[in-house]
Write an enzyme that holds these catalytic residues in place. Structure first.
Site, PDB file in Angstrom:
ATOM      1  N   LYS A 141       4.064  -8.200   7.828  1.00  0.00           N
ATOM      2  CA  LYS A 141       2.893  -7.408   8.221  1.00  0.00           C
ATOM      3  C   LYS A 141       2.618  -7.552   9.718  1.00  0.00           C
ATOM      4  CE  LYS A 141      -1.413  -8.689   7.748  1.00  0.00           C
ATOM      5  NZ  LYS A 141      -2.730  -9.096   7.209  1.00  0.00           N
ATOM      6  N   ASP A 160      -2.222  -4.159   4.812  1.00  0.00           N
ATOM      7  CA  ASP A 160      -3.283  -5.162   4.744  1.00  0.00           C
ATOM      8  C   ASP A 160      -4.191  -4.796   3.578  1.00  0.00           C
ATOM      9  OD1 ASP A 160      -4.769  -3.008   5.600  1.00  0.00           O
ATOM     10  OD2 ASP A 160      -5.666  -4.031   7.316  1.00  0.00           O
TER      11      ASP A 160
END
Length: 232
Positions: A141, A160
């Site tokens: 991420k 997220d």
């Protein structure tokens, strides 16, 4: 009998094609609405170069971007290079970021990541996924955030909590795990739009599609959102 079976298969195939076509058109509408609503979507984290974005993203775990921006305003003024972070006493880094959650772990990751950047990548934040995820405190991420926004490289989709929630409610994925959600989104969104799309979903999750009490009546996507999992 065979003819009837063939006709049945043909009908199913045609129906599936229509469903896929309709879903493709819906996704294009979603992208168009998001683009119109958030025309210049960028991360809420404040940064001026890849190193600053990397540091800010590491700090943002389990913190709001507003909290991180308050800390990095002073942090980025004091430390300018990877060498600055690598050579800083760990206690000093901890003191600078102590208002953020998990500050001891984050200080350690930042120091070690910058040490590796200095020793292995000539003091420059690498622009390849496989190299970025070698850095302590950096997962896929964080790497996607840096690649997409600091380097303009679409290697994947940032997943997220906002992206996970909004994508699920929009019916773009049924998955719960970030890695599987990312795969689903990469399949239905053109590669050149991955970074922009991630930022748009994050902003939409903050503005409209909140975890609690989503603002469906005023949501720009309301007409084409199936509102999966949202209590009416």
């Amino acid at each position: 009998m065979k003819k009837n079976q063939l006709r049945s298969k043909d009908t199913v195939s045609l129906a599936n094609s229509q469903i896929n076509l309709n879903e493709k058109e819906r996704i294009e509408k979603i992208l168009a609405i998001l683009k119109n609503t958030y025309p210049d979507s960028k991360p809420a984290l404040l940064y001026t170069n890849p190193l600053e974005l990397l540091i800010a993203t590491i700090l943002s775990a389990r913190c709001t971007d507003e909290q991180v921006n308050l800390v990095t305003k002073k942090l980025f003024h004091k430390y300018r290079t990877a060498e600055d972070y690598a050579s800083a006493p760990i206690e000093e880094l901890e003191e600078m970021i102590h208002s953020l959650g998990f500050y001891k772990t984050k200080a350690k990751n930042i120091k070690n990541a910058c040490s590796l950047i200095c020793s292995k990548f000539n003091g420059k934040v690498p622009s390849q996924m496989n190299m970025l995820v070698e850095l302590p405190g950096v997962g896929r991420k964080t790497a996607n955030v840096v690649l997409g926004n600091a380097f303009g490289i679409n290697e994947g989709v940032v997943v997220d909590t906002h992206v996970s929630r909004v994508a699920f409610r929009l019916g773009l994925t049924k998955e719960k795990q970030p890695e599987k959600i990312e795969v689903d989104l990469m399949r239905c969104i053109h590669k050149e739009q991955w970074a922009e799309f991630s930022n748009q979903l994050i902003w939409h999750g903050r503005k409209r599609c909140k975890a609690r009490n989503p603002d469906c009546p005023h949501c720009e996507l309301n007409p084409i959102c199936p509102k999966i999992g949202v209590s009416q």
